[in-house]
Design a protein around this motif. Structure first.
Motif, PDB file in Angstrom:
ATOM      1  N   LEU A  87       0.851  -1.187   0.000  1.00  0.00           N
ATOM      2  CA  LEU A  87       0.000   0.000   0.000  1.00  0.00           C
ATOM      3  C   LEU A  87       0.884   1.234   0.000  1.00  0.00           C
ATOM      4  O   LEU A  87       2.018   1.197   0.487  1.00  0.00           O
ATOM      5  CB  LEU A  87      -0.869   0.041   1.265  1.00  0.00           C
ATOM      6  CG  LEU A  87      -1.866  -1.081   1.533  1.00  0.00           C
ATOM      7  CD1 LEU A  87      -2.414  -0.940   2.951  1.00  0.00           C
ATOM      8  CD2 LEU A  87      -2.993  -1.056   0.522  1.00  0.00           C
ATOM      9  N   GLY A  88       0.345   2.339  -0.497  1.00  0.00           N
ATOM     10  CA  GLY A  88       1.014   3.616  -0.320  1.00  0.00           C
ATOM     11  C   GLY A  88       0.834   4.090   1.108  1.00  0.00           C
ATOM     12  O   GLY A  88      -0.096   3.663   1.814  1.00  0.00           O
ATOM     13  N   PRO A  89       1.705   4.995   1.594  1.00  0.00           N
ATOM     14  CA  PRO A  89       1.575   5.485   2.972  1.00  0.00           C
ATOM     15  C   PRO A  89       0.208   6.092   3.262  1.00  0.00           C
ATOM     16  O   PRO A  89      -0.341   5.918   4.361  1.00  0.00           O
ATOM     17  CB  PRO A  89       2.688   6.539   3.081  1.00  0.00           C
ATOM     18  CG  PRO A  89       3.692   6.147   2.051  1.00  0.00           C
ATOM     19  CD  PRO A  89       2.892   5.559   0.917  1.00  0.00           C
ATOM     20  N   ASP A  90      -0.362   6.802   2.284  1.00  0.00           N
ATOM     21  CA  ASP A  90      -1.676   7.406   2.495  1.00  0.00           C
ATOM     22  C   ASP A  90      -2.765   6.352   2.621  1.00  0.00           C
ATOM     23  O   ASP A  90      -3.705   6.502   3.410  1.00  0.00           O
ATOM     24  CB  ASP A  90      -2.003   8.350   1.329  1.00  0.00           C
ATOM     25  CG  ASP A  90      -2.032   7.622  -0.001  1.00  0.00           C
ATOM     26  OD1 ASP A  90      -0.995   7.035  -0.383  1.00  0.00           O
ATOM     27  OD2 ASP A  90      -3.089   7.613  -0.671  1.00  0.00           O
ATOM     28  N   GLN A  91      -2.662   5.264   1.856  1.00  0.00           N
ATOM     29  CA  GLN A  91      -3.648   4.186   1.935  1.00  0.00           C
ATOM     30  C   GLN A  91      -3.544   3.466   3.274  1.00  0.00           C
ATOM     31  O   GLN A  91      -4.563   3.133   3.895  1.00  0.00           O
ATOM     32  CB  GLN A  91      -3.434   3.226   0.766  1.00  0.00           C
ATOM     33  CG  GLN A  91      -3.697   3.871  -0.584  1.00  0.00           C
ATOM     34  CD  GLN A  91      -3.101   3.093  -1.747  1.00  0.00           C
ATOM     35  OE1 GLN A  91      -2.170   2.300  -1.583  1.00  0.00           O
ATOM     36  NE2 GLN A  91      -3.623   3.326  -2.946  1.00  0.00           N
ATOM     37  N   ALA A  92      -2.309   3.248   3.742  1.00  0.00           N
ATOM     38  CA  ALA A  92      -2.122   2.637   5.059  1.00  0.00           C
ATOM     39  C   ALA A  92      -2.713   3.525   6.150  1.00  0.00           C
ATOM     40  O   ALA A  92      -3.345   3.031   7.099  1.00  0.00           O
ATOM     41  CB  ALA A  92      -0.628   2.408   5.309  1.00  0.00           C
ATOM     42  N   MET A  93      -2.548   4.839   6.017  1.00  0.00           N
ATOM     43  CA  MET A  93      -3.115   5.768   6.996  1.00  0.00           C
ATOM     44  C   MET A  93      -4.642   5.680   7.012  1.00  0.00           C
ATOM     45  O   MET A  93      -5.268   5.734   8.080  1.00  0.00           O
ATOM     46  CB  MET A  93      -2.675   7.195   6.695  1.00  0.00           C
ATOM     47  CG  MET A  93      -1.204   7.463   6.903  1.00  0.00           C
ATOM     48  SD  MET A  93      -0.762   9.208   6.675  1.00  0.00           S
ATOM     49  CE  MET A  93      -1.297   9.903   8.246  1.00  0.00           C
ATOM     50  N   ALA A  94      -5.240   5.534   5.829  1.00  0.00           N
ATOM     51  CA  ALA A  94      -6.693   5.428   5.746  1.00  0.00           C
ATOM     52  C   ALA A  94      -7.187   4.178   6.457  1.00  0.00           C
ATOM     53  O   ALA A  94      -8.196   4.208   7.180  1.00  0.00           O
ATOM     54  CB  ALA A  94      -7.127   5.421   4.286  1.00  0.00           C
ATOM     55  N   PHE A  95      -6.472   3.064   6.272  1.00  0.00           N
ATOM     56  CA  PHE A  95      -6.881   1.822   6.922  1.00  0.00           C
ATOM     57  C   PHE A  95      -6.689   1.911   8.431  1.00  0.00           C
ATOM     58  O   PHE A  95      -7.535   1.454   9.207  1.00  0.00           O
ATOM     59  CB  PHE A  95      -6.086   0.644   6.350  1.00  0.00           C
ATOM     60  CG  PHE A  95      -6.464   0.292   4.937  1.00  0.00           C
ATOM     61  CD1 PHE A  95      -7.481   0.945   4.277  1.00  0.00           C
ATOM     62  CD2 PHE A  95      -5.796  -0.717   4.262  1.00  0.00           C
ATOM     63  CE1 PHE A  95      -7.842   0.624   2.979  1.00  0.00           C
ATOM     64  CE2 PHE A  95      -6.142  -1.067   2.960  1.00  0.00           C
ATOM     65  CZ  PHE A  95      -7.165  -0.388   2.321  1.00  0.00           C
ATOM     66  N   ASN A  96      -5.583   2.497   8.871  1.00  0.00           N
ATOM     67  CA  ASN A  96      -5.356   2.651  10.310  1.00  0.00           C
ATOM     68  C   ASN A  96      -6.404   3.563  10.941  1.00  0.00           C
ATOM     69  O   ASN A  96      -6.854   3.324  12.077  1.00  0.00           O
ATOM     70  CB  ASN A  96      -3.960   3.240  10.559  1.00  0.00           C
ATOM     71  CG  ASN A  96      -2.851   2.262  10.214  1.00  0.00           C
ATOM     72  OD1 ASN A  96      -3.040   1.056  10.234  1.00  0.00           O
ATOM     73  ND2 ASN A  96      -1.681   2.798   9.883  1.00  0.00           N
TER      74      ASN A  96
ATOM     75  N   GLY B  44       5.160   9.275   3.507  1.00  0.00           N
ATOM     76  CA  GLY B  44       4.442   9.974   2.447  1.00  0.00           C
ATOM     77  C   GLY B  44       5.127  11.263   2.047  1.00  0.00           C
ATOM     78  O   GLY B  44       5.232  11.585   0.850  1.00  0.00           O
ATOM     79  N   ALA B  45       5.595  12.015   3.043  1.00  0.00           N
ATOM     80  CA  ALA B  45       6.302  13.258   2.736  1.00  0.00           C
ATOM     81  C   ALA B  45       7.580  12.969   1.962  1.00  0.00           C
ATOM     82  O   ALA B  45       7.935  13.703   1.028  1.00  0.00           O
ATOM     83  CB  ALA B  45       6.622  13.993   4.038  1.00  0.00           C
ATOM     84  N   ARG B  46       8.266  11.901   2.322  1.00  0.00           N
ATOM     85  CA  ARG B  46       9.485  11.537   1.607  1.00  0.00           C
ATOM     86  C   ARG B  46       9.155  11.099   0.180  1.00  0.00           C
ATOM     87  O   ARG B  46       9.909  11.373  -0.756  1.00  0.00           O
ATOM     88  CB  ARG B  46      10.209  10.420   2.348  1.00  0.00           C
ATOM     89  CG  ARG B  46      11.543  10.030   1.731  1.00  0.00           C
ATOM     90  CD  ARG B  46      12.338   9.185   2.685  1.00  0.00           C
ATOM     91  NE  ARG B  46      12.624   9.910   3.912  1.00  0.00           N
ATOM     92  CZ  ARG B  46      13.164   9.337   4.999  1.00  0.00           C
ATOM     93  NH1 ARG B  46      13.458   8.054   4.994  1.00  0.00           N
ATOM     94  NH2 ARG B  46      13.397  10.061   6.072  1.00  0.00           N
TER      95      ARG B  46
END
Length: 425
Positions: A114-123, A216-218
């Motif tokens: 997953l992309g970092p943003d997608q992982a954040m959405a799931f968390n 994500g920022a990186r």
């Protein structure tokens, strides 16, 4: 007249020869994929004996399915479950493995494709129960007919939220995304919502959200057009170095989970396990093999037009087994099938001292006329590819998040392995 009769005889002989040649060609086309089957009849005794001695049956209908792995798995910093995307049963196996690792061995963070943003959405969903951002991820996948856009994956998230509620905070399941960024706006919105003051880490919702925001920022700093592996490898190095004692688990595609090359290209597992890799020498692979009436949910656009059904369906339910000589078959698969016995799911130790899979084509080479469409040509013997194979005797296809599936053969409605629906529902 005699001359005409002679000419006719010549024509008939030529036509007969052409017909015979056509018959021989057709026979050869049909017979050729069965040559590896004949080859496998010889010299397989050691392989079958090894499989019988290193087999564990898995019952997905049971509360405790019965996983048993040796220390090479439990001590590995990253355990990667590999799949050919599209089989429903794998989502249930993944969920069962997450629960298993949550109770056995060191705590593991879900290192996800997953992309970092997608992982954040799931968390965010796992912590708050708010499905909005998570559903947005699935909606985005559905727009491009991705196999990740399926209802079983979302149901798995719902079960993980229930699992987390029963776990102590230090062992709860959180996602870390090391793939390419999915949506910069989603990253910004969820980064703004994460708990203030939390430092990147793994032990809490705030810490893991801070880590994903950092990744994500990186990712935004990488050059435009940077490859997926540029993201994955660099993100994995960051994650692994943050806590050298932390362990990880995740479900990935077979093209990433093999510990040898696939189609002459290096894989994620190779990068992470190799010298200087994020988890150098400490990656364990568990790769799945589907046999016996397995139906895969494939994006229609990935298939030749005659297989798409002509109805405009987004996906096709296509039978894909590893044991069909004419279409798709792995060398030595009959040894594994015989060793499964009555089990519908079973794990087999493939590597290890004394394994006959350290050389040869068994459980590594594939043949059949579907291989150009779904090529998985491994760059080594089975014991170098994976630590365990998990055999699955039958699987229904995934259910798309949206859109229709063209059922090519009428087999897509089959239930597949018992316990899948119950575990995900």
């Amino acid at each position: 007249m005699a001359h005409e009769g002679g000419t006719m005889k010549i024509i008939l002989k030529v036509l007969g020869a052409i017909a015979l040649l056509i018959v021989l060609i057709i026979t050869g086309v049909i017979a050729l994929p069965f040559w590896p089957v004949l080859q496998d009849r010889f010299g397989g005794g050691d392989h079958r004996a090894w499989l019988n001695a290193h087999r564990t049956g898995i019952d997905l209908t049971a509360e405790v399915p019965g996983f048993r792995f040796d220390d090479s798995v439990h001590q590995a910093r990253f355990v990667i479950l590999g799949e050919m995307h599209g089989f429903r049963a794998v989502q249930a196996i993944d969920l069962a493995l997450v629960a298993y690792f949550a109770s056995e061995g060191p705590a593991r963070t879900y290192l996800a494709e997953l992309g970092p943003d997608q992982a954040m959405a799931f968390n965010h969903y796992l912590e708050t129960g708010d499905e909005t951002a998570a559903r947005g991820v699935f909606d985005g996948w559905a727009q491009i007919d991705a196999q990740w856009a399926n209802q079983e994956f979302f149901a798995k998230l719902q079960r993980l939220r229930e699992l987390n509620a029963a776990l102590p905070e230090a062992r709860r399941i959180w996602f870390v995304g090391i793939d390419r960024l999915g949506d910069a706006d989603r990253l910004a919105a969820l980064s703004a919502e994460r708990p203030e003051g939390a430092e990147p880490g793994f032990g809490s919702f705030g810490a893991v959200q801070a880590l994903n925001a950092q990744l994500g920022a990186r990712a935004l700093e990488f050059e435009a057009g940077a490859s997926r592996y540029t993201h994955m490898v660099n993100h994995a190095l960051t994650v692994a170095a943050l806590d050298p004692e932390r362990h990880f688990y995740g479900l990935w595609g077979l093209g990433h989970s093999s510990k040898t090359s696939v189609n002459d290209a290096p894989t994620l597992a190779m990068y992470l396990n190799g010298e200087g890799g994020a988890f150098e020498g400490s990656v364990a692979a568990l790769n799945t093999l589907c046999i016996n009436e397995c139906v895969n949910m494939l994006p229609a656009q990935a298939l030749p037009e005659p297989l798409q059904g002509g109805s405009g369906a987004s996906y096709v339910g296509l039978p894909i087994n590893y044991d069909v000589p004419l279409l798709y078959r792995m060398r030595g698969i009959n040894d594994l099938k015989a060793s499964m016995g009555e089990a519908r799911v079973a794990a087999f130790r493939i590597s290890g001292e004394g394994s006959p899979y350290v050389s040869g084509p068994r459980l590594s080479a594939v043949s059949g006329y579907l291989t150009p469409i779904l090529p998985f040509f491994y760059g080594g013997p089975a014991a170098e590819i994976t630590d365990y194979f998990i055999g699955i005797a039958g699987s229904a296809p995934l259910t798309p998040w949206s859109g229709e599936v063209h059922d090519l053969t009428g087999l897509a409605a089959q239930g597949g392995v018992p316990g899948v629906a119950e575990r995900l529902n």
